[in-house]
Design an enzyme around this catalytic site. Structure first.
Site: not given
Length: 271
Positions: A2-3
């Site tokens: 996840p960004e």
DNA sequence: CCGGCCACCTGCGGGC
DNA sequence: TGCCCGCAGGTGGCCG
């Protein structure tokens, strides 16, 4: 995985199912995450109502009357609301069960993620207290970046990935934003003009906003049910594209390790 | 305060 | 087949 766009997309996906719902049970199968999941979580959350869920940096904050629970997805975490009786994977570490039948499931193979109780003043907790501004907020701008960069000798890529400067700029979007702004990732942060920081700030906002609009599908393991790769990955200009031509000038994209992370850039367009 | 480096952990793909 | 290596979305902490 996840960004920031994935975290934002996760928030938007789970929130409608959980707001105003009360916790029926907490199941912890693996408490050894980045820090151990506290043993008192179950009794603390039992019968508590989710008053709101919000995002700060890449933390998801679940607000209850008695305090706030933070979940961070680390490198490989996923958070989904599932219906009952979805089979349990070996990396499904924590479930929150709600009275409406919803089930919040935290999966994290690498266990760099976090499920941690922040108490009644979450913003003063050690996880959130020192964080810089949100990249999509108005107080993140070229003036701010330029002033924080004064006298800093480290690479600008490390600078914009420093959560005390600005949150939410991960390894993928750091490379992307610097390419948009035509700034070389290894350039010293203190050797960039005010004007170019305006460009960089706009580029950061734009790549993040576009990725959120695309549904936060940055990742190689975000593959749709019919096997089509994540939508946004096809729009990345440099990340993961070593050896392929720059879309602006056709020079081959290069990869270089900066601050122990792979960085991708065009040596022709970026200085 | 700043920069550089390490740690945490599992899975996957490529080369031999 | 199978083993070994390098690589992967993050970030707190430690040291000089």
């Amino acid at each position: 995985m996840p960004e920031l766009p994935e975290v934002e997309t996760t928030l938007r996906g789970i929130r409608p199912h959980l707001i105003d719902q009360s916790v029926k049970a907490v199941v912890v199968r693996q408490r050894q995450l980045r820090v151990p999941v506290s043993r008192g979580l179950k009794s603390k959350l039992k019968d508590q109502v989710v008053r709101d869920i919000e995002r700060r940096a890449k933390y998801l904050l679940f607000h209850f009357d008695c305090g706030t629970l933070a979940i961070h997805l680390g490198m490989s975490g996923r958070l989904r609301v599932i219906s009952a009786s979805v089979p349990i994977d070996k990396h499904d570490h924590v479930d929150l069960l709600f009275n409406n039948g919803a089930q919040l499931r935290f999966r994290d193979p690498r266990r760099f993620g976090l499920v941690v109780w922040l108490g009644k003043r979450p913003l003063t907790s050690r996880w959130l207290a020192h964080l810089g501004p949100e990249p999509l907020s108005d107080n993140f701008n070229g003036d701010y970046l330029y002033s924080r960069a004064a006298n800093r000798r480290g690479a600008v890529k490390n600078f914009i990935m420093d959560g005390r400067i600005v949150v939410g700029v991960g390894n993928i979007y750091a490379s992307e934003a610097l390419h948009h702004a035509h700034i070389h990732p290894a350039r010293g942060a203190g050797r960039i003009s005010r004007h170019r920081y305006d460009d960089l700030c706009v580029a950061i906002k734009r790549v993040l906003a576009r990725a959120i609009d695309a549904g936060g599908t940055t990742l190689r393991d975000y593959v749709s049910a019919d096997g089509v790769p994540g939508f946004f990955e096809q729009q990345l200009a440099v990340y993961g594209r070593e050896g392929s031509p720059c879309g602006l000038c056709s020079t081959l994209i290069r990869r270089r390790v900066i601050g122990q992370r792979s960085s991708f850039f065009c040596s022709q367009c970026q200085h």
